[in-house]
Design a protein around this motif. Structure first.
Motif, short mmCIF file in Angstrom:
data_model
loop_
_atom_site.label_atom_id
_atom_site.label_comp_id
_atom_site.label_asym_id
_atom_site.label_seq_id
_atom_site.Cartn_x
_atom_site.Cartn_y
_atom_site.Cartn_z
N GLU A 126 -36.82 1.21 -4.19
CA GLU A 126 -36.63 0.51 -2.91
C GLU A 126 -37.18 1.29 -1.72
O GLU A 126 -37.29 2.51 -1.75
CB GLU A 126 -35.14 0.25 -2.69
CG GLU A 126 -34.50 -0.63 -3.75
CD GLU A 126 -35.11 -2.02 -3.81
OE1 GLU A 126 -35.34 -2.63 -2.75
OE2 GLU A 126 -35.39 -2.49 -4.93
N TRP A 127 -37.49 0.55 -0.64
CA TRP A 127 -37.95 1.18 0.60
C TRP A 127 -36.89 2.11 1.15
O TRP A 127 -35.71 1.77 1.16
CB TRP A 127 -38.29 0.12 1.64
CG TRP A 127 -39.56 -0.60 1.32
CD1 TRP A 127 -39.70 -1.79 0.70
CD2 TRP A 127 -40.89 -0.14 1.59
NE1 TRP A 127 -41.03 -2.12 0.56
CE2 TRP A 127 -41.79 -1.12 1.11
CE3 TRP A 127 -41.42 0.99 2.20
CZ2 TRP A 127 -43.16 -0.99 1.21
CZ3 TRP A 127 -42.79 1.12 2.31
CH2 TRP A 127 -43.64 0.13 1.82
N LYS A 128 -37.33 3.27 1.59
CA LYS A 128 -36.42 4.29 2.11
C LYS A 128 -37.19 5.13 3.12
O LYS A 128 -38.41 5.28 3.00
CB LYS A 128 -35.91 5.17 0.97
CG LYS A 128 -34.99 6.27 1.40
CD LYS A 128 -34.50 7.08 0.21
CE LYS A 128 -33.59 8.20 0.71
NZ LYS A 128 -33.14 9.03 -0.39
N THR A 129 -36.49 5.69 4.09
CA THR A 129 -37.10 6.63 5.02
C THR A 129 -36.60 8.03 4.69
O THR A 129 -35.40 8.30 4.77
CB THR A 129 -36.78 6.27 6.48
OG1 THR A 129 -37.31 4.96 6.74
CG2 THR A 129 -37.40 7.26 7.44
N PHE A 130 -37.51 8.90 4.29
CA PHE A 130 -37.20 10.30 4.03
C PHE A 130 -37.37 11.07 5.33
O PHE A 130 -38.40 10.97 5.99
CB PHE A 130 -38.13 10.88 2.96
CG PHE A 130 -37.89 10.33 1.59
CD1 PHE A 130 -37.02 10.95 0.73
CD2 PHE A 130 -38.53 9.17 1.19
CE1 PHE A 130 -36.78 10.42 -0.54
CE2 PHE A 130 -38.31 8.64 -0.07
CZ PHE A 130 -37.43 9.26 -0.93
N ARG A 131 -36.35 11.82 5.70
CA ARG A 131 -36.38 12.63 6.94
C ARG A 131 -36.44 14.09 6.52
O ARG A 131 -35.51 14.61 5.90
CB ARG A 131 -35.14 12.33 7.77
CG ARG A 131 -35.15 12.93 9.14
CD ARG A 131 -33.96 12.38 9.94
NE ARG A 131 -33.77 13.07 11.17
CZ ARG A 131 -34.22 12.62 12.35
NH1 ARG A 131 -34.86 11.48 12.42
NH2 ARG A 131 -33.99 13.31 13.45
N ILE A 132 -37.56 14.76 6.86
CA ILE A 132 -37.80 16.13 6.40
C ILE A 132 -37.95 17.05 7.60
O ILE A 132 -38.92 16.92 8.36
CB ILE A 132 -39.07 16.19 5.52
CG1 ILE A 132 -38.97 15.20 4.36
CG2 ILE A 132 -39.30 17.61 5.02
CD1 ILE A 132 -40.28 15.01 3.60
N PRO A 133 -37.02 17.99 7.81
CA PRO A 133 -37.16 18.96 8.90
C PRO A 133 -38.35 19.89 8.65
O PRO A 133 -38.69 20.18 7.49
CB PRO A 133 -35.85 19.74 8.86
CG PRO A 133 -34.92 18.93 8.02
CD PRO A 133 -35.77 18.14 7.08
N MET A 134 -38.98 20.37 9.71
CA MET A 134 -40.12 21.28 9.58
C MET A 134 -39.76 22.53 8.76
O MET A 134 -40.61 23.08 8.08
CB MET A 134 -40.66 21.68 10.95
CG MET A 134 -41.39 20.57 11.65
SD MET A 134 -42.85 20.04 10.73
CE MET A 134 -43.66 19.09 11.98
N GLU A 135 -38.50 22.96 8.83
CA GLU A 135 -38.09 24.16 8.09
C GLU A 135 -38.20 23.99 6.58
O GLU A 135 -38.18 24.97 5.85
CB GLU A 135 -36.64 24.55 8.44
CG GLU A 135 -36.44 24.98 9.87
CD GLU A 135 -36.36 23.80 10.84
OE1 GLU A 135 -35.87 22.71 10.47
OE2 GLU A 135 -36.81 23.98 12.00
N GLU A 136 -38.28 22.75 6.11
CA GLU A 136 -38.38 22.52 4.66
C GLU A 136 -39.81 22.65 4.12
O GLU A 136 -40.00 22.63 2.91
CB GLU A 136 -37.80 21.15 4.30
CG GLU A 136 -36.30 21.12 4.42
CD GLU A 136 -35.67 19.85 3.90
OE1 GLU A 136 -36.32 19.14 3.09
OE2 GLU A 136 -34.53 19.56 4.31
N PHE A 137 -40.80 22.77 4.99
CA PHE A 137 -42.17 22.95 4.52
C PHE A 137 -42.33 24.36 3.97
O PHE A 137 -41.91 25.33 4.59
CB PHE A 137 -43.18 22.69 5.64
CG PHE A 137 -43.41 21.22 5.87
CD1 PHE A 137 -44.48 20.57 5.25
CD2 PHE A 137 -42.57 20.49 6.67
CE1 PHE A 137 -44.67 19.21 5.44
CE2 PHE A 137 -42.76 19.14 6.88
CZ PHE A 137 -43.82 18.49 6.25
N ARG A 138 -42.94 24.46 2.78
CA ARG A 138 -43.16 25.73 2.10
C ARG A 138 -44.65 25.98 1.97
O ARG A 138 -45.44 25.06 1.81
CB ARG A 138 -42.52 25.71 0.69
CG ARG A 138 -41.03 25.49 0.70
CD ARG A 138 -40.31 26.72 1.26
NE ARG A 138 -38.90 26.50 1.39
CZ ARG A 138 -38.25 26.45 2.55
NH1 ARG A 138 -38.89 26.58 3.68
NH2 ARG A 138 -36.96 26.27 2.60
#
Length: 185
Positions: A126-138
């Motif tokens: 299903e359609w969903k919006t993933f919210r990813i903080p900049m701190e999670e970028f590796r």
């Protein structure tokens, strides 16, 4: 505007200017989709398949990874440009899909062997919006995670971004994207 002594109105104006210059990608616009490109592991001898097309109000990215010939990735990439992400706190990806994990990749260099920054998400139908903080970028170098923070200076100098399927899952995959938008909390 002096950033150390901003009034409430000056802060609001700086956000409006920033938002008007770049906030993300809207894939309900076929012209936006036309600017993106498919890049698969065949650039390095692999045989993975990845395709992209415009659908009703979104981009459809489909394919299948192959681990043969040292392969294992399929991707879609935005055009090279200057994407200053230094003022943003994170990214929202509105999507649906099947087939495992995907990553939003942010690049600071044109050379493929230089570090990139990635954050993963796993749509399940299903359609969903993933919210990813900049701190999670590796930080990754040639597909392997390495130590390193996604500092404000690096965020200011992003030159390309894209979606990569590289999780070693060889089942068919599909990803439907409506928007990738950066946000300020």
């Amino acid at each position: 505007i002096n950033t150390s002594k901003r009034t409430g109105m000056e802060w609001l104006l700086s956000i409006i200017v920033m938002v008007n210059s770049f906030i993300g990608f809207d894939f309900s616009d076929p012209e936006e989709i036309d600017r993106w490109r498919v890049i698969n592991d065949n650039v390095m001898g692999g045989i993975s398949k990845g395709n992209m097309q415009a659908e009703d109000d979104h981009l459809l990215f489909t394919g299948r990874l192959s681990l043969e010939n040292n392969g294992g990735f399929a991707s879609i990439r935005a055009p090279y440009a200057k994407y200053d992400l230094s003022e943003f706190d994170g990214v929202e990806i509105e999507c649906s899909g099947e087939g495992g994990e995907f990553a939003l990749v942010l690049e600071n260099h044109r050379e493929w062997y230089r570090p990139t920054f990635r954050a993963t998400f796993s749509p399940e139908g299903e359609w969903k919006t993933f919210r990813i903080p900049m701190e999670e970028f590796r930080q990754f170098v040639v597909g392997r995670e390495r130590p390193g923070d996604f500092s404000t200076a690096l965020r200011e100098n992003v030159i390309r971004m894209g979606i990569v399927k590289g999780d070693k899952n060889t089942d068919p995959f599909s990803l439907r994207l409506r928007q990738i938008r950066f946000y300020v909390d």
